[in-house]
Every structure is written in C-alpha cells, then in structure tokens.
Design a protein around this motif. Structure first.
Motif, PDB file in Angstrom:
ATOM      1  N   GLY A 105       0.806  -1.213   0.000  1.00 19.35           N
ATOM      2  CA  GLY A 105       0.000   0.000   0.000  1.00 19.35           C
ATOM      3  C   GLY A 105       0.835   1.258   0.000  1.00 19.35           C
ATOM      4  N   GLN A 106       1.817   1.350  -0.902  1.00 15.54           N
ATOM      5  CA  GLN A 106       2.687   2.522  -0.964  1.00 15.54           C
ATOM      6  C   GLN A 106       2.601   3.205  -2.320  1.00 15.54           C
ATOM      7  N   TYR A 107       2.831   4.517  -2.305  1.00 15.23           N
ATOM      8  CA  TYR A 107       3.058   5.279  -3.531  1.00 15.23           C
ATOM      9  C   TYR A 107       4.558   5.446  -3.700  1.00 15.23           C
ATOM     10  N   TYR A 108       5.008   5.440  -4.949  1.00 13.41           N
ATOM     11  CA  TYR A 108       6.429   5.590  -5.247  1.00 13.41           C
ATOM     12  C   TYR A 108       6.624   6.747  -6.226  1.00 13.41           C
ATOM     13  N   VAL A 109       7.702   7.481  -6.019  1.00 15.17           N
ATOM     14  CA  VAL A 109       8.131   8.514  -6.958  1.00 15.17           C
ATOM     15  C   VAL A 109       9.482   8.097  -7.516  1.00 15.17           C
ATOM     16  N   VAL A 110       9.592   8.115  -8.846  1.00 16.02           N
ATOM     17  CA  VAL A 110      10.843   7.719  -9.486  1.00 16.02           C
ATOM     18  C   VAL A 110      11.818   8.892  -9.438  1.00 16.02           C
ATOM     19  N   ALA A 140      15.353   8.339 -10.083  1.00 12.58           N
ATOM     20  CA  ALA A 140      16.281   8.041 -11.175  1.00 12.58           C
ATOM     21  C   ALA A 140      15.994   6.629 -11.667  1.00 12.58           C
ATOM     22  N   GLY A 141      16.269   6.385 -12.953  1.00  7.78           N
ATOM     23  CA  GLY A 141      16.064   5.066 -13.519  1.00  7.78           C
ATOM     24  C   GLY A 141      14.712   4.924 -14.196  1.00  7.78           C
ATOM     25  N   GLU A 142      14.231   3.679 -14.282  1.00  9.91           N
ATOM     26  CA  GLU A 142      12.971   3.409 -14.975  1.00  9.91           C
ATOM     27  C   GLU A 142      12.352   2.132 -14.405  1.00  9.91           C
ATOM     28  N   VAL A 143      11.014   2.133 -14.289  1.00 11.64           N
ATOM     29  CA  VAL A 143      10.296   0.945 -13.823  1.00 11.64           C
ATOM     30  C   VAL A 143       9.272   0.534 -14.872  1.00 11.64           C
ATOM     31  N   LEU A 171       7.643   3.977 -16.467  1.00 11.42           N
ATOM     32  CA  LEU A 171       7.716   5.285 -15.827  1.00 11.42           C
ATOM     33  C   LEU A 171       9.155   5.650 -15.539  1.00 11.42           C
ATOM     34  N   GLY A 172       9.462   6.959 -15.682  1.00 13.70           N
ATOM     35  CA  GLY A 172      10.810   7.452 -15.462  1.00 13.70           C
ATOM     36  C   GLY A 172      10.850   8.533 -14.403  1.00 13.70           C
ATOM     37  N   PRO A 173      11.968   9.234 -14.282  1.00 10.34           N
ATOM     38  CA  PRO A 173      12.157  10.245 -13.242  1.00 10.34           C
ATOM     39  C   PRO A 173      11.041  11.290 -13.214  1.00 10.34           C
ATOM     40  N   GLY A 174      10.589  11.600 -11.993  1.00 10.49           N
ATOM     41  CA  GLY A 174       9.553  12.605 -11.804  1.00 10.49           C
ATOM     42  C   GLY A 174       8.142  12.047 -11.819  1.00 10.49           C
ATOM     43  N   GLN A 175       7.977  10.792 -12.239  1.00 10.38           N
ATOM     44  CA  GLN A 175       6.647  10.195 -12.277  1.00 10.38           C
ATOM     45  C   GLN A 175       6.408   9.359 -11.016  1.00 10.38           C
ATOM     46  N   PHE A 176       5.120   9.188 -10.651  1.00 10.95           N
ATOM     47  CA  PHE A 176       4.806   8.411  -9.452  1.00 10.95           C
ATOM     48  C   PHE A 176       3.796   7.324  -9.785  1.00 10.95           C
ATOM     49  N   PHE A 177       3.733   6.304  -8.943  1.00 18.41           N
ATOM     50  CA  PHE A 177       2.880   5.159  -9.226  1.00 18.41           C
ATOM     51  C   PHE A 177       2.584   4.387  -7.954  1.00 18.41           C
ATOM     52  N   GLY A 178       1.641   3.459  -8.049  1.00 18.68           N
ATOM     53  CA  GLY A 178       1.275   2.566  -6.950  1.00 18.68           C
ATOM     54  C   GLY A 178       0.137   1.683  -7.406  1.00 18.68           C
ATOM     55  N   ASP A 179       0.056   0.470  -6.903  1.00 13.85           N
ATOM     56  CA  ASP A 179      -1.037  -0.437  -7.234  1.00 13.85           C
ATOM     57  C   ASP A 179      -2.289   0.062  -6.519  1.00 13.85           C
ATOM     58  N   GLN A 180      -3.306   0.505  -7.278  1.00 16.12           N
ATOM     59  CA  GLN A 180      -4.501   1.093  -6.677  1.00 16.12           C
ATOM     60  C   GLN A 180      -5.216   0.134  -5.737  1.00 16.12           C
ATOM     61  N   ALA A 181      -5.157  -1.164  -6.022  1.00 14.45           N
ATOM     62  CA  ALA A 181      -5.822  -2.139  -5.143  1.00 14.45           C
ATOM     63  C   ALA A 181      -5.204  -2.119  -3.749  1.00 14.45           C
ATOM     64  N   VAL A 187      13.622  -1.565 -14.543  1.00 15.22           N
ATOM     65  CA  VAL A 187      14.187  -1.845 -15.866  1.00 15.22           C
ATOM     66  C   VAL A 187      15.695  -1.622 -15.835  1.00 15.22           C
ATOM     67  N   ALA A 188      16.108  -0.576 -15.156  1.00 17.16           N
ATOM     68  CA  ALA A 188      17.529  -0.272 -14.946  1.00 17.16           C
ATOM     69  C   ALA A 188      17.704   0.025 -13.460  1.00 17.16           C
ATOM     70  N   ARG A 189      18.926   0.312 -13.065  1.00 18.79           N
ATOM     71  CA  ARG A 189      19.131   0.682 -11.660  1.00 18.79           C
ATOM     72  C   ARG A 189      18.262   1.905 -11.352  1.00 18.79           C
ATOM     73  N   THR A 190      17.421   1.772 -10.317  1.00 13.98           N
ATOM     74  CA  THR A 190      16.375   2.760 -10.069  1.00 13.98           C
ATOM     75  C   THR A 190      16.371   3.196  -8.604  1.00 13.98           C
ATOM     76  N   ILE A 191      16.164   4.491  -8.397  1.00 14.39           N
ATOM     77  CA  ILE A 191      16.010   5.043  -7.048  1.00 14.39           C
ATOM     78  C   ILE A 191      14.587   5.571  -6.914  1.00 14.39           C
ATOM     79  N   LEU A 192      13.892   5.147  -5.846  1.00 15.58           N
ATOM     80  CA  LEU A 192      12.510   5.543  -5.610  1.00 15.58           C
ATOM     81  C   LEU A 192      12.369   6.198  -4.245  1.00 15.58           C
TER      82      LEU A 192
END
Length: 264
Positions: free
Chosen positions: A192-197, A199-202, A218-228, A242-247
């Motif tokens: 149940g978390q929101y993530y902000v990218v 660096a990197g890509e998911v 999604l890349g840097p500056g974008q945010f996401f989370g499983d709505q369920a 997809v690559a080394r990513t910091i969230l």
C-alpha cells in the motif's frame, strides 16, 4: 422552478423530517481517498438531528467513510408515469454513533419497522447534514398535463460538525534503490505505498488475455502505486526495475492524511 435562498437551521426542518419518515431506503455516495466514487442504498431511520444506518464490516462503503467522513445522500419520488414529485439531496459528516445515539436509533428503528424487527447487521453510523436541497413539485400538477412548478429550498445546519482540521502532517519518504530486474511489488503484496521515481525506470505489468502485458513504463519525476493495495485490497500488478532505479516511497496512510489535511 422557484428557489429560495439558503436558510440556516439548527435541526432538520419539519418538512424534511416528515419526508424522511415516510421513506425507508436512501442512496449514499462516498469516495475513497484516491477519489474513486461509490454509491449504495441502505435502510435508515432518522430524527431531527441526523440520519442513522448500518454499514457492513469490510465493505467498500465503510473503507470510504473511514477515508473521508463526507457522505452525500439522495431520495427521489416519482409518479407512475416517471415524473418526479419530490427529491431530497444533501451532504453531511458521517461517523460511528455514540452509545447514547445507538440506544436512541434502535428505539427509532423499532418504532418505524415494528417491534419484531431484527437489528440490522453492520456498524451503526450517523450522518449529520451540513446542507440539504429539498425540491417539492406540486403533485396535482405533475400528475396532470400542465407544466410542473417546483419549489426548491436549501437548508444549512448551523451546528453541523465542520470538517476536522489537522495540523502539519509528518510524512516520511523512504529512499529505496533497486537493481535492474529486481521486483518492487508483485500480485498479492499489500504494501500500500506510492512511489516517486527519482532516477532510472520501472515497468508495471498486469495479466491480460492469459499472458503478462506491459501496462506502462515510468521514469524520473513520475509516481505510481497499485490502486488495489492503496485501497487495502489484494494487489494485482507486478512492478520491476528496468535499470538501476532510485525511488521515494510513502505509505498510503501518510498519503491519505496528507491529502485530507488540506491547506492550513
């Protein structure tokens, strides 16, 4: 339509109380803290201060009420030709009943539905209206051939509880690093978390037509989370780096508090 200016009242007006007394079912509209709307009908009773009903444990309505205490409601009357006679719309603050309110509400329930009635399942709640819009069409006119004349009245409750004001919300952001190919969440996770990218890509994937399909990248500056999972339900998506990513990650409770706190 003849509309009166909003009038202040300390209790639900007698005309509206009478209208509520003659009905048994009301439609309630709620929304989750992410803004997803939900409507349901419930059996209710009322007095001059509030509308009482029970909501089932584990239901979407209960989750929405806990996320946002505001509930809108409506009751409509129609003739057999489907012409509207009367309607009541309103919005109010919803919360669990106190012990004293529960006793009073149960007495009202028995009075309305009969002494042999069973107590409705679920958790008792009360809606204290903030504002009500009552439209009264002339029944004789509506049922006839002439154009209907409607009289609209708006009532505002003087002592209705105002939305709770919160102080500053402390929201800690966890800084997380994922290597290429590493899973961030999978179906069944309940983080149940929101993530902000940062660096990197998911990549987020979901099952469709019997196979995994890419939902989005999604890349840097974008945010996401499983709505369920954000709604406290079982997650259905898979996300990996997809690559080394910091969230940056924030849990759904902190996010909800942040969104509901509003401007100072």
């Amino acid at each position: 339509m003849t509309t009166q200016l909003a009038s202040k009242t300390k209790e639900i007006p007698a005309q509206v109380v009478e209208y509520l007394d003659r009905h048994h079912v009301i439609t309630l509209s709620t929304s989750s803290f992410t803004g997803m709307p939900h409507a349901d009908t419930v059996v209710y009773i009322n007095d001059a201060r509030g509308i009482y009903f029970s909501v089932g444990e584990g239901t979407q309505m209960l989750r929405n009420i806990r996320d946002s205490r505001h509930v809108s409601f409506t009751i409509d009357d129609y003739t057999i030709e489907w012409r509207k006679v009367r309607e009541l719309q309103g919005v109010g603050r919803c919360q669990p009943v106190t012990a004293e309110q529960d006793v009073a509400a149960w007495s009202l329930y028995l009075e309305k539905f009969g002494l042999g009635s069973a107590r409705p399942p679920g958790l008792p709640h009360v809606i204290v209206p903030n504002e009500m819009h009552f439209v009264d069409y002339d029944y004789a006119v509506v049922a006839g051939q002439a154009a209907a004349e409607a009289h609209s009245r708006i009532y505002q409750m003087e002592d209705a509880p105002a939305p709770a004001r919160q102080g500053p919300v402390s929201t800690e952001l966890d800084r997380l690093t994922y290597e290429a190919g590493q899973l961030i969440f999978r179906p069944g996770d309940s983080t149940g978390q929101y993530y902000v990218v940062v660096a990197g890509e998911v990549e987020i994937r979901g099952e469709g037509f019997g196979a995994d399909q890419t939902v989005l990248r999604l890349g840097p500056g974008q945010f996401f989370g499983d709505q369920a999972t954000l709604r406290g339900q079982r997650g259905a998506l898979t996300c990996h780096a997809v690559a080394r990513t910091i969230l940056l990650a924030v849990d759904r409770t902190s996010l909800r508090d942040l969104l509901q706190s509003g401007p100072a």
